[in-house]
Write a protein that holds these residues in place. Structure first.
Motif, mmCIF file in Angstrom:
data_model
loop_
_atom_site.group_PDB
_atom_site.id
_atom_site.type_symbol
_atom_site.label_atom_id
_atom_site.label_comp_id
_atom_site.label_asym_id
_atom_site.label_seq_id
_atom_site.Cartn_x
_atom_site.Cartn_y
_atom_site.Cartn_z
ATOM 1 N N ALA A 76 24.942 -50.486 29.146
ATOM 2 C CA ALA A 76 26.246 -50.083 28.623
ATOM 3 C C ALA A 76 26.264 -50.386 27.124
ATOM 4 O O ALA A 76 25.605 -51.312 26.654
ATOM 5 N N PHE A 77 27.051 -49.600 26.383
ATOM 6 C CA PHE A 77 27.040 -49.687 24.929
ATOM 7 C C PHE A 77 28.487 -49.690 24.436
ATOM 8 O O PHE A 77 29.164 -48.659 24.486
ATOM 9 N N ALA A 78 28.943 -50.841 23.968
ATOM 10 C CA ALA A 78 30.311 -50.955 23.456
ATOM 11 C C ALA A 78 30.316 -50.659 21.967
ATOM 12 O O ALA A 78 29.445 -51.115 21.225
ATOM 13 N N LEU A 79 31.309 -49.894 21.515
ATOM 14 C CA LEU A 79 31.382 -49.541 20.109
ATOM 15 C C LEU A 79 32.823 -49.372 19.663
ATOM 16 O O LEU A 79 33.742 -49.228 20.475
ATOM 17 N N ASN A 80 32.997 -49.388 18.372
ATOM 18 C CA ASN A 80 34.293 -49.153 17.749
ATOM 19 C C ASN A 80 34.379 -47.668 17.404
ATOM 20 O O ASN A 80 33.694 -47.199 16.494
ATOM 21 N N THR A 81 35.198 -46.906 18.116
ATOM 22 C CA THR A 81 35.259 -45.458 17.908
ATOM 23 C C THR A 81 35.950 -45.084 16.602
ATOM 24 O O THR A 81 35.916 -43.916 16.202
ATOM 25 N N LYS A 82 36.562 -46.034 15.915
ATOM 26 C CA LYS A 82 37.101 -45.744 14.587
ATOM 27 C C LYS A 82 35.969 -45.640 13.569
ATOM 28 O O LYS A 82 36.127 -44.996 12.525
ATOM 29 N N GLU A 83 34.846 -46.277 13.890
ATOM 30 C CA GLU A 83 33.709 -46.279 12.974
ATOM 31 C C GLU A 83 32.593 -45.336 13.420
ATOM 32 O O GLU A 83 31.889 -44.768 12.586
ATOM 33 N N TRP A 84 32.430 -45.177 14.741
ATOM 34 C CA TRP A 84 31.286 -44.454 15.265
ATOM 35 C C TRP A 84 31.699 -43.212 16.052
ATOM 36 O O TRP A 84 32.655 -43.243 16.827
ATOM 37 N N ALA A 85 30.932 -42.133 15.861
ATOM 38 C CA ALA A 85 31.042 -40.932 16.686
ATOM 39 C C ALA A 85 29.813 -40.880 17.589
ATOM 40 O O ALA A 85 28.754 -41.434 17.250
ATOM 41 N N PHE A 86 29.925 -40.233 18.736
ATOM 42 C CA PHE A 86 28.785 -40.152 19.645
ATOM 43 C C PHE A 86 28.750 -38.801 20.343
ATOM 44 O O PHE A 86 29.768 -38.130 20.502
ATOM 45 N N VAL A 87 27.543 -38.435 20.765
ATOM 46 C CA VAL A 87 27.337 -37.207 21.540
ATOM 47 C C VAL A 87 26.460 -37.561 22.725
ATOM 48 O O VAL A 87 25.397 -38.163 22.563
ATOM 49 N N LYS A 88 26.904 -37.196 23.915
ATOM 50 C CA LYS A 88 26.138 -37.455 25.129
ATOM 51 C C LYS A 88 25.205 -36.289 25.395
ATOM 52 O O LYS A 88 25.571 -35.122 25.216
ATOM 53 N N SER A 89 24.003 -36.594 25.843
ATOM 54 C CA SER A 89 23.053 -35.538 26.175
ATOM 55 C C SER A 89 23.587 -34.687 27.323
ATOM 56 O O SER A 89 24.191 -35.196 28.267
ATOM 57 N N LYS A 90 23.346 -33.404 27.247
ATOM 58 C CA LYS A 90 23.780 -32.498 28.313
ATOM 59 C C LYS A 90 22.796 -32.456 29.465
ATOM 60 O O LYS A 90 23.103 -31.925 30.533
ATOM 61 N N SER A 91 21.615 -33.005 29.252
ATOM 62 C CA SER A 91 20.583 -33.012 30.284
ATOM 63 C C SER A 91 20.438 -34.397 30.879
ATOM 64 O O SER A 91 20.291 -35.384 30.163
ATOM 65 N N ASP A 92 20.459 -34.470 32.189
ATOM 66 C CA ASP A 92 20.319 -35.762 32.866
ATOM 67 C C ASP A 92 18.927 -36.341 32.698
ATOM 68 O O ASP A 92 18.715 -37.531 32.871
ATOM 69 N N ASP A 93 17.964 -35.486 32.343
ATOM 70 C CA ASP A 93 16.580 -35.938 32.204
ATOM 71 C C ASP A 93 16.192 -36.228 30.757
ATOM 72 O O ASP A 93 15.063 -36.625 30.483
ATOM 73 N N ALA A 94 17.110 -36.022 29.817
ATOM 74 C CA ALA A 94 16.787 -36.264 28.408
ATOM 75 C C ALA A 94 16.571 -37.748 28.163
ATOM 76 O O ALA A 94 17.318 -38.592 28.664
ATOM 77 N N ALA A 95 15.536 -38.090 27.389
ATOM 78 C CA ALA A 95 15.258 -39.501 27.108
ATOM 79 C C ALA A 95 16.380 -40.124 26.298
ATOM 80 O O ALA A 95 16.784 -41.256 26.544
ATOM 81 N N ILE A 96 16.879 -39.384 25.306
ATOM 82 C CA ILE A 96 17.990 -39.885 24.489
ATOM 83 C C ILE A 96 19.286 -39.542 25.205
ATOM 84 O O ILE A 96 19.700 -38.386 25.244
ATOM 85 N N GLU A 97 19.922 -40.558 25.774
ATOM 86 C CA GLU A 97 21.148 -40.312 26.527
ATOM 87 C C GLU A 97 22.359 -40.173 25.615
ATOM 88 O O GLU A 97 23.275 -39.382 25.896
ATOM 89 N N TYR A 98 22.375 -40.933 24.518
ATOM 90 C CA TYR A 98 23.462 -40.852 23.538
ATOM 91 C C TYR A 98 22.895 -40.837 22.131
ATOM 92 O O TYR A 98 21.990 -41.610 21.808
ATOM 93 N N ASN A 99 23.425 -39.954 21.289
ATOM 94 C CA ASN A 99 23.188 -39.991 19.850
ATOM 95 C C ASN A 99 24.460 -40.489 19.192
ATOM 96 O O ASN A 99 25.570 -40.078 19.578
ATOM 97 N N LEU A 100 24.335 -41.353 18.201
ATOM 98 C CA LEU A 100 25.491 -41.927 17.524
ATOM 99 C C LEU A 100 25.369 -41.762 16.021
ATOM 100 O O LEU A 100 24.260 -41.680 15.484
ATOM 101 N N GLY A 101 26.516 -41.712 15.344
ATOM 102 C CA GLY A 101 26.513 -41.616 13.899
ATOM 103 C C GLY A 101 27.702 -42.346 13.313
ATOM 104 O O GLY A 101 28.817 -42.258 13.837
ATOM 105 N N LEU A 102 27.447 -43.096 12.241
ATOM 106 C CA LEU A 102 28.533 -43.768 11.540
ATOM 107 C C LEU A 102 29.377 -42.706 10.837
ATOM 108 O O LEU A 102 28.851 -41.861 10.109
ATOM 109 N N LYS A 103 30.676 -42.742 11.051
ATOM 110 C CA LYS A 103 31.539 -41.701 10.506
ATOM 111 C C LYS A 103 31.576 -41.704 8.984
ATOM 112 O O LYS A 103 31.749 -40.649 8.363
#
Length: 209
Positions: A76-103
Motif C-alpha cells: 500500500a502507498f500513502a500519499l498527499n494528493t495535494k502534492e502528488w498526482a497518480f495514474v493506475k495501470s489499465k493492465s492487471d499484468d503491467a509491472a508498473i501498477e502506479y505512476n506518480l508525479g509531483l504536481k
C-alpha cells in the motif's frame, strides 16, 4: 528470473538502443557506450556495496492520508494528493501498477509490483542489473536496511547517465509471501536536494495491508 522494469523511460521518453559489447585480448567483456567510453561488464563494485542498517525508524507522514492499494500483493502507498498526482495501470499484468508525479515539480515515482516472492537482496540485484541495461554507467551510491512502518526493507540509490542526462533513482525494495515491490522515486541528479522532503515523504508512505 528477470523482473519487468521500465527505468526512467517514462520520464526521459528516450528509446534505448541495444548495448554494444566487445571482448578484450584478455578475454574480459566490456560494454561500449555511445560517447566512446567503456566499462567492464562484470563491474561488481557498486552492486556489492555492504548493506548496513540505518537505526532510524521511518514512519508515514501525518499528511499522507490517501492510500493506494496494490491488487497484486499486500503493498500500500500513502500519499498527499495535494502534492502528488497518480495514474493506475489499465493492465492487471503491467509491472508498473502506479505512476506518480509531483504536481509542482520534476519529480516522479513508480510502484512496481509482482505476485512472486523474491529474496530481498536478490531483488535489489535484479533492479541494478536492469538499470544498467538502460544506462550502462549506472552505479549504486547507497544501500541500507531500513525499518519503515514496521517493515524491514532495503533502501537503494542509483545514479547514471542516459542520453547525456544524469539521473538519480531512489527506492524501497520489499518482498514477502504476497509478492515483491519496488517503490521508487526519480529525477535529475541535480534536483535531488531540492526535492529531498518530497522524496522522503512519498517513500515513507509505503506499507503492507
Amino acid at each position: 528470473m528477470k523482473l519487468s522494469i521500465t527505468l526512467l523511460l517514462c520520464f526521459f521518453a528516450f528509446n534505448v538502443s541495444a548495448v554494444q559489447k566487445a571482448v578484450t585480448e584478455e578475454g574480459d567483456i566490456v560494454i561500449l557506450n555511445g560517447d566512446g567510453t567503456w566499462l567492464y561488464e562484470d563491474d561488481k563494485a557498486s552492486r556489492d556495496i555492504e548493506i548496513n542498517t540505518n537505526p532510524t525508524v521511518f514512519n508515514k507522514p501525518t499528511n499522507s492520508k490517501f492510500v493506494l492499494k496494490s491488487k497484486k500483493n499486500n503493498s500500500a502507498f500513502a500519499l498527499n494528493t495535494k502534492e502528488w498526482a497518480f495514474v493506475k495501470s489499465k493492465s492487471d499484468d503491467a509491472a508498473i501498477e502506479y505512476n506518480l508525479g509531483l504536481k509542482a515539480g520534476d519529480l516522479y515515482g513508480m510502484a512496481i509490483t509482482e505476485r512472486i516472492e523474491i529474496e530481498l537482496e536478490k531483488l535489489v540485484e535484479i533492479a541494478f542489473d536492469n538499470a544498467r541495461e538502460a544506462a550502462p554507467d549506472t552505479k549504486v551510491v547507497k544501500k541500507e536496511y531500513r525499518v519503515v512502518n514496521g517493515m524491514k526493507l532495503i533502501y537503494m540509490e542509483m545514479i547514471g547517465t542516459m542520453k547525456g542526462i544524469k539521473f538519480k533513482y531512489m527506492g524501497y525494495y520489499f518482498s514477502d509471501s504476497s509478492g515483491s515491490t519496488q517503490f521508487v522515486v526519480y529525477t535529475g541528479a541535480s534536483l535531488v536536494n531540492k526535492y529531498k522532503t518530497e522524496i522522503n515523504n512519498l517513500l515513507n508512505g509505503f506499507s503492507v495491508q
